[in-house]
Design a protein around this motif. Structure first.
Motif, PDB file in Angstrom:
ATOM      1  N   SER B  42       0.877  -1.172   0.000  1.00 42.40           N
ATOM      2  CA  SER B  42       0.000   0.000   0.000  1.00 42.40           C
ATOM      3  C   SER B  42       0.914   1.222   0.000  1.00 42.40           C
ATOM      4  O   SER B  42       2.117   1.103  -0.186  1.00 42.40           O
ATOM      5  CB  SER B  42      -0.859   0.002   1.249  1.00 42.40           C
ATOM      6  OG  SER B  42      -0.022   0.244   2.372  1.00 42.40           O
ATOM      7  N   ASN B  43       0.364   2.384   0.244  1.00 39.32           N
ATOM      8  CA  ASN B  43       1.263   3.526   0.432  1.00 39.32           C
ATOM      9  C   ASN B  43       1.417   3.914   1.904  1.00 39.32           C
ATOM     10  O   ASN B  43       1.930   4.977   2.223  1.00 39.32           O
ATOM     11  CB  ASN B  43       0.855   4.729  -0.440  1.00 39.32           C
ATOM     12  CG  ASN B  43      -0.589   5.102  -0.231  1.00 39.32           C
ATOM     13  OD1 ASN B  43      -1.229   4.627   0.693  1.00 39.32           O
ATOM     14  ND2 ASN B  43      -1.086   5.962  -1.090  1.00 39.32           N
ATOM     15  N   SER B  61       8.388   3.217  -0.867  1.00 36.33           N
ATOM     16  CA  SER B  61       7.316   2.288  -1.204  1.00 36.33           C
ATOM     17  C   SER B  61       6.344   2.906  -2.198  1.00 36.33           C
ATOM     18  O   SER B  61       6.540   4.031  -2.669  1.00 36.33           O
ATOM     19  CB  SER B  61       6.587   1.883   0.074  1.00 36.33           C
ATOM     20  OG  SER B  61       5.689   0.830  -0.186  1.00 36.33           O
ATOM     21  N   ARG B  62       5.325   2.189  -2.532  1.00 35.93           N
ATOM     22  CA  ARG B  62       4.268   2.672  -3.416  1.00 35.93           C
ATOM     23  C   ARG B  62       3.105   1.675  -3.376  1.00 35.93           C
ATOM     24  O   ARG B  62       3.224   0.596  -2.829  1.00 35.93           O
ATOM     25  CB  ARG B  62       4.757   2.834  -4.855  1.00 35.93           C
ATOM     26  CG  ARG B  62       5.308   1.544  -5.483  1.00 35.93           C
ATOM     27  CD  ARG B  62       5.271   1.607  -6.998  1.00 35.93           C
ATOM     28  NE  ARG B  62       3.895   1.654  -7.447  1.00 35.93           N
ATOM     29  CZ  ARG B  62       3.516   1.847  -8.705  1.00 35.93           C
ATOM     30  NH1 ARG B  62       4.409   2.006  -9.649  1.00 35.93           N
ATOM     31  NH2 ARG B  62       2.225   1.865  -9.048  1.00 35.93           N
ATOM     32  N   MET B  63       2.029   2.020  -4.000  1.00 34.39           N
ATOM     33  CA  MET B  63       0.874   1.135  -4.071  1.00 34.39           C
ATOM     34  C   MET B  63       1.124   0.029  -5.073  1.00 34.39           C
ATOM     35  O   MET B  63       1.763   0.237  -6.107  1.00 34.39           O
ATOM     36  CB  MET B  63      -0.321   1.923  -4.594  1.00 34.39           C
ATOM     37  CG  MET B  63      -0.840   2.935  -3.665  1.00 34.39           C
ATOM     38  SD  MET B  63      -2.562   2.588  -3.347  1.00 34.39           S
ATOM     39  CE  MET B  63      -3.106   2.298  -5.035  1.00 34.39           C
ATOM     40  N   ASN B 303      -0.377   6.718  -7.750  1.00 29.50           N
ATOM     41  CA  ASN B 303      -0.184   5.288  -7.510  1.00 29.50           C
ATOM     42  C   ASN B 303       1.254   4.950  -7.132  1.00 29.50           C
ATOM     43  O   ASN B 303       1.503   3.995  -6.420  1.00 29.50           O
ATOM     44  CB  ASN B 303      -0.554   4.484  -8.761  1.00 29.50           C
ATOM     45  CG  ASN B 303      -2.043   4.310  -8.904  1.00 29.50           C
ATOM     46  OD1 ASN B 303      -2.800   4.736  -8.031  1.00 29.50           O
ATOM     47  ND2 ASN B 303      -2.472   3.706  -9.995  1.00 29.50           N
ATOM     48  N   PRO B 306       4.759   7.174  -2.406  1.00 31.85           N
ATOM     49  CA  PRO B 306       4.634   6.627  -1.057  1.00 31.85           C
ATOM     50  C   PRO B 306       3.870   7.607  -0.167  1.00 31.85           C
ATOM     51  O   PRO B 306       3.798   8.796  -0.453  1.00 31.85           O
ATOM     52  CB  PRO B 306       6.085   6.493  -0.597  1.00 31.85           C
ATOM     53  CG  PRO B 306       6.854   7.463  -1.410  1.00 31.85           C
ATOM     54  CD  PRO B 306       6.116   7.622  -2.717  1.00 31.85           C
ATOM     55  N   GLY B 307       3.293   7.109   0.925  1.00 29.88           N
ATOM     56  CA  GLY B 307       2.618   7.971   1.874  1.00 29.88           C
ATOM     57  C   GLY B 307       3.564   8.523   2.924  1.00 29.88           C
ATOM     58  O   GLY B 307       3.159   9.300   3.790  1.00 29.88           O
ATOM     59  N   SER B 339      -5.206   6.464  -3.302  1.00 29.19           N
ATOM     60  CA  SER B 339      -4.298   7.524  -2.854  1.00 29.19           C
ATOM     61  C   SER B 339      -4.922   8.227  -1.660  1.00 29.19           C
ATOM     62  O   SER B 339      -5.378   9.357  -1.735  1.00 29.19           O
ATOM     63  CB  SER B 339      -4.052   8.514  -3.996  1.00 29.19           C
ATOM     64  OG  SER B 339      -3.356   7.877  -5.037  1.00 29.19           O
TER      65      SER B 339
END
Lengths: 361, 361, 361, 361
Positions: B42-43, B61-63, B303, B306-307, B339
């Motif tokens: 996920s993010n 990271s990323r989704m 997408n 990262p969060g 997102s």
């Protein structure tokens, strides 16, 4: 064949046209570069004067392309496909003064429909669409056997059970000769075929399937494991849905990639130029196109769609382009980008599909 | 540095986490194919248990990516970049039961802002946006010197004189570390630099320039003649606009191609995967992103965003993502695609840009 | 009668409720003014404790009204209808602590549908609507004979031939027990009956009738000349359309005036309070309402619509409220204004009507 | 005074006009009913021939009204205000053939702006609005001292702190001579003045105030208790906001009721005809109107707004009408309903207001 508007060619004996000079060409200065004064095509019929009162009509034309004239062979190609030295038609006047004539009043009925269009430009969700539907049914019944129908689908068509099976039915009944779409439409359709969900949501009950957000990624991964969509459809004997129907009926489809894609699925054409080339093959022969709930693909295909076709016997016939979307902005944008013949229907594509199935299947 | 929300890491001594098994990996069965039970990221911050109560936090990271774990090195990559045999983290539980822990409550303030978000999901054009603007000004002032600001621009930003020069000013003042856009934004911006028009319409007077519909194609053809955008900007000494400002200030930009492109301009990355790779380079280091009037590019970049970011000293900080658009549908679609941290501002990007210039330049 | 969700009343023997005090009332300080701590109703079932463990359930409730309790008679009225001295229920807690209990989990299925609702709040034009349609058909077939169906129509329904005749058919088949609309709907419908146009545009061919912009004003003037809509319908023997069908079938309709009205037609209630009172008469008995393409009338009627009805035998049943509109903003606004039970269908009302005729007529 | 477009009157010596017959009148057959062939006014300058080459110009005109000609006194009134026997101008030709001449090319600059308008009809959120803003600033600076500026406000203006205080500032600085709105705008504004919320949501922090949904009803009830808005504003010494600023500055406001109203507040005119009459008083003298985020009130006021004013010295000047909204549909609807001079700005009214304050206050 009174369904299609008749075409009246220009009268080249009129003084202005009779006096028109021979069209000029200049060589492309480099690969993919046009001479400065290049003539850009529209999607109306355009003629060039090659001397002695002889005019060539562009075939398989499109918007924003260039004309390459070799002897009496006239080809309409995207500027990026030019080779250095190609003889490119130059001149920006289109009333004959440079040997080029754009004929935007050839379809008597289209003149009327242009009138309507100028109205429709100001049209909206409150425009009465009964006649647009009736006319479309009539056209599709004709084109199934005598034309070439291309669908340009946004992903929303696959999110709803009835909408998706309506599209399947139209494919099975012969109302779709080629399909243009993106990775998302195919992925959602295959997700529905495998899990009965779209992005994890049941396409009928609206319930989110527990853990269903993996379905999307799983179906891509699974298809990659099979090596191709066709392989997966066959091995899993998938019967329901849009892509399986295309596979079963031998309907060609182009899946054009985008930066928004997950995966993508095998077979998606990642390179935009290659995807455009693949789409253009079908645009060249389209007689009726229907764009549903996709601004990206509808504008892309609309740009490469001629407004007319020259049949084998030399007859010139109109090309129809229906665009279905929820927002005036999307539909007007398409018109503003030059797809003048676009007939908008403002509604949810789910209902649009259900209407078509009810009247055609 | 109280501007950024503080991060509270998970308490791995809690019974459930203390009892968590070691995370499992399985080899990728083929290039670009993940093992069936692959874990998708996920993010949010996600941790994996590598034994002895030691947990690794995913970085950059990323989704919808997969985790490749080699020894104690954890890399987050798109599934298509997997090589056969790569050890891929598997498991779909994210509460520790499979050695994976997704920590979605790490940013205390973000918890509050998630609350706000759940409100904003139902938010609309009638939501009061004063605080969103004030907060954004505060964040951008901080990030200019201590963060990495990425702009994701739709073409509309270049259609209006004030909006376009506001963006230019923000670039010149250091508020833009990288720019993501498509062929259209760059073409419209260069058309404005050359002819003061956008698709033939004067970007100030709103008047259509006679014959102006050629401007768009001419600027592409001209740039192709120069060989590159940089070359043209330099030789013609173009000073005004977004792309010239990037060139002058050394701000990198990625122009991702699409099937809707005319041309495209030299430098546009036609292949969607290559474009995604190029964008991801900047997404990996983004601390604040702003997406303007482009559903395609905003969702694509969202997408891969990262969060959170892990700073050099190990501090975990949030990544901000503002999305500006006219329609609730576009903004909700972004949120629905995952997102979650996206902060929507519903307005015309022209006014948004003018607001930012007024408060930051 | 499994079509309707069953209702589970609260368990008043639970400690908190068993210990609840008797509800308090205070006199209205002036005509149209409530005591400061007045309790405002929701559209959920609400009970008040009148002592000895006896609780009264509000009947014919609505949002934002007050409770007047005289002895054991509980009436729900708009604050503006209060008379000085009326005993008004006070208290803002709704968990029994002030003798008031709001029961928002009575409809098991509605709980699920509330879950769905929280999903639908984020729903959009891409939500799959097949089940919403199927469920609506089922409900309407039931309600035709066992319920009270109220339609709230925006003018767009009358702009299209198929849509307008679909509504006519539903009225003729008994699917409409009362109609709420404005001056515009009636005027457009009568214009179509007289001239086959809506605001001068042919409702089928889309062509503007020469001089047709007078049709709108002429039909109003003509009806005023006849003295009433009924008189004109009878004397001109108008058969086609929505209003003529209401007249023929004896279906009552309320035409509420607004400042946007031309004319208005005779029979339009110009005073908003009187119009609200007239609408409330029908809202009190509604079991299913359908609001089409009108934010003003849908929100107005939604506000006065209870979420449940108490049948003669004491049974509590849900009230359904479908809202059909093109824009997420309109539909969300209705939900944000408190009409929690609203089921949105995002589409063009023209297609919605055609779907209903096809499935019900 | 070059800010305003100059007016060129028709040339009545041209053959067609010189040969025009004297205009005809017929008596109104009943109160509120016009003779069948009544002439309906537009918002363009219209002249009637009263003989001997003398033409009267309608003053304080509006759309869809009738002309009552008594001797040489020409009055433009709504048909519903006709008294039986009133001499009503008849004839539907407007090129002089029936003694009526509609002059739609009087404002040279307005001709250009009509050209622009036909463009703007196809305009959208992507139209460049810099010039529209600059022109509006210029006009408002002029009109503050030499014109009559009327604002037509939707409730959204009061939902945001900055937007609301911008409107307050414009009122205080003399940029608002009269205000048209509904019950909601006033209620939200007073709720903000009392509780700093709009429908319970803090107008700055976006947080929902606990129990805040009562604020809306409480402020209405409280105002009713005071007997009038003015009384409450004075007794509570409310200083902030739109309505308090109007009270303090002596700016008249009309609050028109609708069926959506809660309460309503004291002073809201419930009867639509009375509200229209009250609005028309201000429409008659308007020189510039600005409609914000309200389709209902903007269309209502737009319909009663003349396209020109005749000054005391006989000069004819244009009336400006700006319409600000988020959706093309709303703005086009206004144009389609005949408010041809409407200049659309597509954006969030919050930003619009902030822009105006920044440039005018």
């Amino acid at each position: 064949m009174t369904i299609l508007s008749a075409y009246s060619p220009p009268d080249f004996t009129l003084p202005d046209l009779a006096a028109a000079p021979i069209v000029r060409v200049e060589p492309a200065p480099a690969d993919g570069v046009a001479p400065a004064a290049f003539h850009a095509t529209s999607n109306h019929p355009e003629y060039i004067h090659i001397g002695g009162g002889r005019w060539l009509l562009a075939r398989e034309s499109r918007m924003d392309a260039v004309m390459v004239l070799k002897g009496e062979s006239l080809e309409i190609i995207e500027p990026r496909r030019l080779k250095r030295g190609d003889p490119v038609v130059v001149g920006r006047g289109d009333n004959g003064e440079e040997g080029i004539y754009l004929h935007n009043s050839g379809f008597r009925q289209q003149v009327r429909s242009e009138e309507k269009f100028s109205f429709r430009m100001h049209g909206s969700r409150e425009t009465p669409f009964s006649i647009s539907y009736d006319r479309l049914y009539e056209i599709l019944r004709h084109e199934r056997d005598h034309g070439y129908i291309v669908w340009v689908l946004g992903p929303a068509v696959a999110f709803d059970k009835d909408s998706r099976s309506a599209m399947q039915c139209l494919i099975e009944q012969g109302y779709c000769h080629a399909l243009m779409a993106g990775n998302a439409l195919a992925t959602h359709d295959l997700e529905a075929a495998r899990f009965r969900t779209g992005l994890g949501q049941d396409i009928y009950t609206q319930l989110m399937q527990p853990g269903g957000h993996y379905n999307h990624l799983d179906v891509i991964n699974e298809t990659l494991g099979y090596g191709s969509i066709r392989q997966m459809v066959q091995e899993l004997d998938l019967k329901e849905g849009i892509i399986p129907a295309c596979e079963r009926m031998g309907v060609p489809y182009v899946l054009a990639g985008s930066i928004r894609d997950d995966g993508p699925l095998p077979g998606v054409i990642s390179d935009a130029r290659q995807a455009q080339d693949a789409m253009r093959i079908y645009a060249r022969r389209t007689t009726t196109a229907i764009g549903l709930a996709t601004q990206l693909h509808s504008i892309a295909f609309g740009n490469m769609l001629p407004g007319y076709q020259v049949l084998d016997d030399g007859t010139v016939r109109p090309v129809y382009f229906y665009v279905v979307d929820m927002s005036e902005f999307s539909v007007d944008k398409l018109a503003n980008r030059g797809s003048v013949q676009a007939v908008p229907i403002l509604t949810n594509v789910q209902d649009f599909m259900v209407n078509l199935r009810h009247n055609l299947c």
